[in-house]
Design a protein around this motif. Structure first.
Motif, PDB file in Angstrom:
ATOM      1  N   GLU A   3      26.768  40.186  82.438  1.00  0.00           N
ATOM      2  CA  GLU A   3      27.556  39.414  83.394  1.00  0.00           C
ATOM      3  C   GLU A   3      28.964  39.063  82.916  1.00  0.00           C
ATOM      4  OE1 GLU A   3      26.950  35.482  85.985  1.00  0.00           O
ATOM      5  OE2 GLU A   3      25.200  36.796  85.830  1.00  0.00           O
ATOM      6  N   GLY A   4      29.228  38.917  81.654  1.00  0.00           N
ATOM      7  CA  GLY A   4      30.562  38.578  81.170  1.00  0.00           C
ATOM      8  C   GLY A   4      31.397  39.791  80.795  1.00  0.00           C
ATOM      9  N   ILE A   6      33.565  43.454  81.010  1.00  0.00           N
ATOM     10  CA  ILE A   6      34.634  44.047  81.806  1.00  0.00           C
ATOM     11  C   ILE A   6      34.024  44.915  82.908  1.00  0.00           C
ATOM     12  CG2 ILE A   6      36.468  45.793  81.749  1.00  0.00           C
ATOM     13  CD1 ILE A   6      37.432  43.207  80.664  1.00  0.00           C
ATOM     14  N   TYR A   8      31.165  44.670  84.450  1.00  0.00           N
ATOM     15  CA  TYR A   8      30.606  43.814  85.499  1.00  0.00           C
ATOM     16  C   TYR A   8      31.723  43.251  86.375  1.00  0.00           C
ATOM     17  CZ  TYR A   8      27.934  39.995  87.634  1.00  0.00           C
ATOM     18  OH  TYR A   8      27.340  39.141  88.522  1.00  0.00           O
ATOM     19  N   ALA A   9      32.756  42.718  85.741  1.00  0.00           N
ATOM     20  CA  ALA A   9      33.879  42.145  86.488  1.00  0.00           C
ATOM     21  C   ALA A   9      34.561  43.205  87.351  1.00  0.00           C
ATOM     22  CB  ALA A   9      34.884  41.519  85.524  1.00  0.00           C
ATOM     23  N   ARG A  12      32.326  44.141  90.394  1.00  0.00           N
ATOM     24  CA  ARG A  12      32.340  43.022  91.348  1.00  0.00           C
ATOM     25  C   ARG A  12      33.670  42.953  92.099  1.00  0.00           C
ATOM     26  NH1 ARG A  12      27.772  40.506  92.540  1.00  0.00           N
ATOM     27  NH2 ARG A  12      28.925  38.607  92.871  1.00  0.00           N
ATOM     28  N   LYS A  13      34.767  43.185  91.390  1.00  0.00           N
ATOM     29  CA  LYS A  13      36.084  43.123  92.026  1.00  0.00           C
ATOM     30  C   LYS A  13      36.257  44.244  93.048  1.00  0.00           C
ATOM     31  CE  LYS A  13      40.920  42.413  91.103  1.00  0.00           C
ATOM     32  NZ  LYS A  13      41.759  41.600  90.263  1.00  0.00           N
ATOM     33  N   ARG A  69      42.409  41.723  79.498  1.00  0.00           N
ATOM     34  CA  ARG A  69      41.230  41.831  80.368  1.00  0.00           C
ATOM     35  C   ARG A  69      41.540  41.635  81.850  1.00  0.00           C
ATOM     36  NH1 ARG A  69      36.210  41.230  77.352  1.00  0.00           N
ATOM     37  NH2 ARG A  69      35.244  40.440  79.244  1.00  0.00           N
ATOM     38  N   GLU A  70      42.811  41.604  82.214  1.00  0.00           N
ATOM     39  CA  GLU A  70      43.167  41.491  83.626  1.00  0.00           C
ATOM     40  C   GLU A  70      42.909  42.832  84.313  1.00  0.00           C
ATOM     41  OE1 GLU A  70      46.910  40.608  86.590  1.00  0.00           O
ATOM     42  OE2 GLU A  70      47.092  40.056  84.492  1.00  0.00           O
TER      43      GLU A  70
END
Length: 80
Positions: A3-4, A6, A8-9, A12-13, A69-70
């Motif tokens: 879940e934390g 890159i 996963y993010a 999701r994005k 990490r953006e």
């Protein structure tokens, strides 16, 4: 996919941008090695990406992940 992470993010994005459930997207591992992507942003061995970025295409977007990490999405495929 933790879940934390890159990965996963990122998934999701993209799902949010497309207004779909993440499960309907192409598996990220079909496009890029998620372990390699994670290793760029994991500092457990002191080798984290300190400057720069990575760019690739996924689900009709050009994805850019910066050293901080953006995650930025742009419509269209990344140029080779």
């Amino acid at each position: 996919m933790a879940e934390g992470s890159i990965s996963y993010a990122l998934v999701r994005k993209v799902a949010a941008e497309k207004s779909v459930d993440p499960e309907v997207l192409t598996p990220l591992h079909d496009v890029i090695d998620p372990d390699a992507l994670e290793s760029l942003f994991d500092d457990s061995d002191g080798s984290m990406l300190r400057d720069g970025y990575i760019v690739f295409s996924y689900e009709g977007f050009t994805v850019r992940v910066d050293h901080d990490r953006e995650i930025t999405l742009s419509e269209g495929r990344a140029e080779a």
